[in-house]
Design a protein around this motif. Sequence first.
Motif, PDB file in Angstrom:
ATOM      1  N   GLY A 120      -8.070   3.326  -2.159  1.00 19.52           N
ATOM      2  CA  GLY A 120      -7.297   2.904  -3.325  1.00 19.52           C
ATOM      3  C   GLY A 120      -7.898   3.333  -4.638  1.00 19.52           C
ATOM      4  O   GLY A 120      -7.214   3.308  -5.669  1.00 19.52           O
ATOM      5  N   GLY A 163       0.812  -1.211   0.000  1.00 20.22           N
ATOM      6  CA  GLY A 163       0.000   0.000   0.000  1.00 20.22           C
ATOM      7  C   GLY A 163       0.842   1.256   0.000  1.00 20.22           C
ATOM      8  O   GLY A 163       2.063   1.218  -0.179  1.00 20.22           O
ATOM      9  N   ASN A 200       0.897   2.711  -4.766  1.00 16.12           N
ATOM     10  CA  ASN A 200      -0.286   2.221  -5.474  1.00 16.12           C
ATOM     11  C   ASN A 200      -0.388   2.807  -6.880  1.00 16.12           C
ATOM     12  O   ASN A 200      -0.766   2.109  -7.833  1.00 16.12           O
ATOM     13  CB  ASN A 200      -1.551   2.570  -4.695  1.00 16.12           C
ATOM     14  N   CYS A 243      -5.895  -2.629  -2.332  1.00 17.93           N
ATOM     15  CA  CYS A 243      -5.528  -1.483  -3.175  1.00 17.93           C
ATOM     16  C   CYS A 243      -4.594  -1.917  -4.305  1.00 17.93           C
ATOM     17  O   CYS A 243      -5.016  -2.075  -5.440  1.00 17.93           O
ATOM     18  CB  CYS A 243      -4.875  -0.395  -2.329  1.00 17.93           C
ATOM     19  N   SER A 244      -3.328  -2.141  -4.015  1.00 17.15           N
ATOM     20  CA  SER A 244      -2.343  -2.374  -5.084  1.00 17.15           C
ATOM     21  C   SER A 244      -2.705  -3.570  -5.954  1.00 17.15           C
ATOM     22  O   SER A 244      -2.709  -3.480  -7.186  1.00 17.15           O
ATOM     23  CB  SER A 244      -0.947  -2.562  -4.479  1.00 17.15           C
TER      24      SER A 244
END
Length: 324
Positions: free
Chosen positions: A258, A39, A44, A297-298
């Motif tokens: 995100g 993160g 990201n 997120c990523s």
Amino acid sequence: MADTWTPDVLTIGRCSVDLYPLEVGVKLEDVATFGKFLGGSATNVAVAAARHGHGVSVLTGVGDDPFGRFVIKELGRLGVDASHVVTNPAFNTPIVFCEIFPPDDFPLYFYRQPTTPDLELTAENLPPRLADYKILWLTSSGLSAEPSRTAHHAAVAARTGGLTVLDLDYRPRFWPDEATATREVGAMLGRVDVAIGNLEECRVAVGESDPERAADALLDRGVDVAIVKQGMAGTYAKSREERTFVPSTQVKVLNGLGAGDAFGGAVCHGLLSNWDLHRTVAFASAAGAIVASRLECSTAMPTGEEVEALLASAPPSPPFLAPR
């Protein structure tokens, strides 16, 4: 790698290890199971741009600890050059927890005390040939403390071409007070080409929270493109030649965290593809919506094919607003 290869995009800023609950609608004190994910906003964005097929490098800092080693390993796995990640044994790799209460309540808990390796980056840590990157991506949170603030200004000073993008990315707990944030972000605005922020971030940066007035104020401060995000209300964007409004892409939200970073990585893709402003923002809005429908997120960042498929299934966006 960095001595022989210059990717399209360099992002500078924070990384973290996100420990997100695998239980939705449960208070953090009652959560029993967590997932571990890469993160941090600039990190990201790097992953998001890499998912669209671009060469991307990230300059950030990690601790000499297992989480730091995870960050470096995960960056490589997700297609981002990690050769400029600085390992700082004096501080721990930051950890972030969240709570998930869809559709719009996602409290974040940052563990970054007394400081973090990404805020200890100096001008000496900057990669060579900064002018060769087509896009340099910075976040306002990197201006919140020294020596990171000076390193960010040094990075901009080394640019002789390409585009520099500032994500307004305002998080109050990173700053001593709002007035300091306004001053430091304002000092950077005249040195970048593109500024991206939500209504609150625009208010802090230029004192305006109406979308059109905020965009005009950002342009008056020297940027060439201003993108003002309004969440579910859509996105207003304006350049010297164009202005447009793109409604939000409707999805069932699971975790809104995100989505802004997916938006940013997609904006990089649009800029590198020489798209017009409307197409760039529409693509970025859809990319953000996809991530909002996912947990992490990523690793939730979509490919271009996924974004185009969502756009094809959605109602058409309105035409350009007339330039003024």
